[in-house]
Design a protein around this motif. Structure first.
Motif, PDB file in Angstrom:
ATOM      1  N   GLN A 110       1.129  -0.973  -0.300  1.00 19.98           N
ATOM      2  CA  GLN A 110      -0.287   0.173  -0.247  1.00 19.98           C
ATOM      3  C   GLN A 110       0.988   0.937   0.307  1.00 19.98           C
ATOM      4  O   GLN A 110       2.311   1.024   0.457  1.00 19.98           O
TER       5      GLN A 110
ATOM      6  N   TRP B  71      -1.202   3.598   9.347  1.00 22.37           N
ATOM      7  CA  TRP B  71      -1.257   4.306   7.496  1.00 22.37           C
ATOM      8  C   TRP B  71      -2.631   5.247   8.757  1.00 22.37           C
ATOM      9  O   TRP B  71      -3.505   5.857   9.457  1.00 22.37           O
TER      10      TRP B  71
ATOM     11  N   TYR C 240      -8.086   0.473  -8.419  1.00 20.49           N
ATOM     12  CA  TYR C 240      -7.351  -0.329  -8.378  1.00 20.49           C
ATOM     13  C   TYR C 240      -6.946  -0.680  -9.292  1.00 20.49           C
ATOM     14  O   TYR C 240      -6.959  -1.024 -10.424  1.00 20.49           O
TER      15      TYR C 240
ATOM     16  N   HIS D  48      -2.993   5.785  -3.148  1.00 18.40           N
ATOM     17  CA  HIS D  48      -2.532   4.504  -2.013  1.00 18.40           C
ATOM     18  C   HIS D  48      -2.383   3.133  -2.744  1.00 18.40           C
ATOM     19  O   HIS D  48      -2.398   2.219  -1.353  1.00 18.40           O
TER      20      HIS D  48
ATOM     21  N   VAL E 140      -4.153   0.236  -3.163  1.00 18.77           N
ATOM     22  CA  VAL E 140      -4.940  -0.891  -1.364  1.00 18.77           C
ATOM     23  C   VAL E 140      -5.529  -1.984  -3.074  1.00 18.77           C
ATOM     24  O   VAL E 140      -5.961  -1.288  -3.875  1.00 18.77           O
TER      25      VAL E 140
END
Length: 536
Positions: free
Chosen positions: A240, A359, A440, A444, A446
Motif C-alpha cells: 500500500q 496508516w 486499483y 494509495h 490498495v
C-alpha cells in the motif's frame, strides 16, 4: 320519534367522521422527521462515546447518551462516492453501478429521498455528496463541488449548474446552511428528511481559524502498531501507499511551505485560496511550529512520531468544528420543539486509520477502515444508553428510513431495516456481511478485494495482480496482525467462511464476471486519462 332517531344517527356519523379526520391529521403530523448527519472519514476511534480516549466530542456523544451506539456498524465499500451511492440506493456498489470514485452515478435510479418526497416528506441535501450529476430526490440541495475545499468552497444550489464560491470555513458554512433551511426554508407543516453532510475530517485536514492551535501543548502517543513491519500479512498490506511516515506529503499533509531539506513543497499554492486574514492567521499558527520541528533535525522514529502528531492534531482539530455544528443543530431541534419527533443519525461514509499499521486513509476491509461510527437518537422508540453489537451496514440506512416513514422499501433494495433491532423489539439479525473494494491501481495502491465478516472472523480475497487470501480471528487478534488463513487449527473456520462468502455473493448478485466488468471499465478510464495527459 323516528326523526329523533334519524337525527341521532346523523350526529353519530358526523362524530365518527370528524374523529377519523382528526386521527388522520394526527397520524400525518406524527410522521417522524429524519436528520441524517454524515461526516467524511470520521473514525469511530475519534468519537469519545466509543471510549478510546483520543478525542472529546461532547455534542456527538449526546446522540449516543440519549439514544443508541452501534459498536459493529460497517460499510460495503470503504471509499467516499460509492459509500454515498449505497446510502441513497440501499444497494451494493456492483448493483447501483458506483463501484469507485471514477465510474458515473446514475441519479435516475430509485433512491430513498425520492420515495420520501412522493410520500409527503420535504427533503434537503446540504454539504458533500461527491456524486456527479444533478442530485435527484431533494426539494432543496446545496452541494459541494467534488471533494470540496475547507476554505472558501464552491457550492451548487438546486442543480443550477452554476458553482458559487462562498467565503468562510466549509464546516461552518454547511452547518449555517442546514440551520437556515430548518428555520426558514422548510414547510413546517410537512415532516422533513434532511441530509447534513460535512466534508471534514477528509484529507488534508485544514482546521478552522479558531482551532489552529488546539492541542499545541499536547503530545499524542501513536498506536502500538504504528511502526508495523507487516510480517504475517500478505502483499496488499506491504505494498500500500498510505503510510503517515513515508507516503504523506510535507506540504499537502504536514502543512510545510519549505521541507526540512529546504525545498518548496507546493503548499503555497493551497494558501492562494485563502483570503488575507485567513492566510495571516494560518501562517501565524503554523510557521513557528514548523520552524521548531526543523530546528530539532528529527530522524527515524522520532520524526515518524512528529508526523503522527501533526496528522492527528490537524485531524482532530477539523472534527472540533464538526462537533460544534452538531451541537448547534441539536440545540435548535430542542428549542423548536422538534426533538421528540426527530430521528437523529450520526455516521461517517466509512472508517479511517489514525496511525494503526502506520496508516492514514481507508479502503481496506481491515477493521479501522471497514467499521464506521453510528449513533442514533429517537426518544419515542430508542432507550437512552442503548448499545447494539450487531453487524449493521450502510446498506441498511435507506430501508430503515423508509420503515420509520411508513413507506414500503422496494424489493431491489438489499439492506434491512434496523428499526426493530435498535428499539429492542427484535434481536434477530444477520450473522455476516459482504464487502467489496475496486479502485486499483490508483491513489494509495490498495489492492482490489472482497470478503465476508462475521462477529468474530473475517475472510478476504485480494485479486487482480495477485491471488491471495487472508483470514483473521478478531477475538484473539483484534488488530489483525496475523493472517491465519493457512493455520490448520482454523481449517474448519476457513471452510465455513468460504461457504458463507459464496452464499453472500450469490444472495447479493455478485460474481467474478462483475469483478472483470468493472475492472475493464476502470482500466479503460485510466487509459483515456493517460492519453489525455499525453496529448496535453
Amino acid at each position: 320519534m323516528i326523526k329523533k332517531i334519524q337525527l341521532l344517527c346523523k350526529l353519530i356519523i358526523l362524530c365518527i367522521f370528524f374523529s377519523s379526520c382528526g386521527n388522520l391529521s394526527k397520524t400525518d403530523s406524527d410522521k417522524p422527521n429524519i436528520l441524517f448527519i454524515m461526516s467524511d472519514d470520521h473514525a469511530y476511534q475519534a468519537i469519545s462515546a466509543y471510549g478510546y480516549g483520543l478525542n472529546e466530542t461532547p455534542n456527538i456523544d449526546r446522540i449516543a447518551d440519549e439514544g443508541a451506539l452501534f459498536t459493529r456498524a460497517c460499510v460495503t465499500n470503504s471509499i467516499c462516492a460509492p459509500s454515498r451511492a449505497v446510502l441513497l440506493t440501499g444497494k451494493h456498489s456492483f448493483i447501483n453501478g458506483k463501484v469507485d470514485n471514477v465510474q458515473p452515478f446514475d441519479w435516475n435510479q430509485p433512491n430513498f429521498p425520492k420515495l420520501m418526497q412522493a410520500n409527503g416528506y420535504q427533503t434537503a441535501m446540504i454539504g458533500k455528496i461527491h456524486l456527479d450529476g444533478e442530485p435527484q430526490g431533494f426539494d432543496f440541495s446545496m452541494v459541494l463541488r467534488g471533494q470540496g475545499h475547507y476554505y472558501n468552497p464552491e457550492f451548487m444550489v438546486n442543480g443550477s449548474g452554476k458553482w458559487e464560491q462562498i467565503e468562510g470555513y466549509c464546516t461552518d458554512i454547511i452547518t449555517d446552511s442546514m440551520l437556515d433551511w430548518l428555520k426558514n426554508k422548510r414547510d413546517p407543516n410537512k415532516p422533513f428528511c434532511a441530509l447534513y453532510h460535512q466534508k471534514a475530517p477528509h484529507r488534508n485536514w485544514k482546521p478552522a481559524q479558531e482551532y489552529l492551535n488546539l492541542y499545541d501543548n499536547k503530545t499524542f502517543d501513536p498506536p502500538a502498531n504504528y511502526f508495523d513491519d507487516y510480517e504475517g500479512r500478505g502483499s496488499a498490506a506491504k505494498e500500500q501507499e498510505m503510510q503517515i511516515d513515508g507516503h504523506a506529503r510535507w506540504g499537502h499533509d504536514f502543512k510545510l511551505l519549505i521541507d526540512p531539506d529546504g525545498n518548496p513543497t507546493g503548499f503555497e499554492n493551497e494558501l492562494k485560496r485563502f483570503n488575507e486574514q485567513q492566510r495571516k492567521d494560518w501562517l501565524a499558527a503554523y510557521t513557528p511550529k514548523n520552524d521548531a520541528m526543523k530546528a530539532q533535525q528529527l530522524k527515524g522514529k522520532e520524526l515518524g512520531k512528529w508526523k503522527f502528531n501533526r496528522y492527528i492534531k490537524d485531524y482532530l482539530r477539523t472534527i472540533k468544528s464538526v462537533d460544534d455544528g452538531v451541537g448547534e443543530v441539536l440545540d435548535y431541534l430542542k428549542e423548536a420543539g422538534l426533538e421528540e419527533n426527530t430521528i437523529v443519525i450520526y455516521t461517517s461514509d466509512q472508517g479511517f486509520y489514525l496511525g494503526e499499521h502506520g496508516w492514514f486513509d481507508k479502503r481496506f476491509m481491515y477493521e479501522e477502515s471497514f467499521r464506521t461510527p453510528l449513533l442514533v437518537r429517537f426518544p419515542k422508540e430508542i432507550q437512552p444508553g442503548t448499545k447494539i453489537n450487531k453487524l449493521v451496514q450502510n446498506l441498511d440506512f435507506a430501508p430503515t428510513f423508509l420503515d420509520y416513514a411508513g413507506i414500503t422499501a422496494p424489493e431491489e433494495m438489499q439492506g434491512e431495516s434496523f428499526r426493530d433491532l435498535v428499539s429492542g423489539k427484535n434481536s434477530e439479525w444477520r450473522d455476516a456481511v459482504y464487502y467489496t473494494y475496486y479502485e486499483y491501481p490508483s491513489v494509495h495502491m490498495v489492492k482490489r478485494h472482497y470478503g465476508v465478516a462475521t462477529e468474530r472472523y473475517k475472510l478476504m480475497h485480494f485479486y487482480y495482480d495477485i491471488d491471495e487470501w487472508e483470514m483473521y480471528d478478531l477475538e484473539t487478534d483484534p488488530s489483525e496482525m496475523k493472517n491465519i488463513y493457512n493455520d490448520p487449527a482454523y481449517a474448519q473456520v476457513q471452510k465455513d467462511l468460504h461457504t458463507k462468502l459464496q452464499e453472500l455473493r450469490s444472495y447479493y448478485g455478485d460474481s467474478d464476471e462483475n469483478d472483470q466488468r468493472f475492472l475493464k471499465a476502470y482500466l479503460d478510464h485510466q487509459e483515456k486519462l493517460r492519453k489525455k495527459r499525453a496529448a496535453q
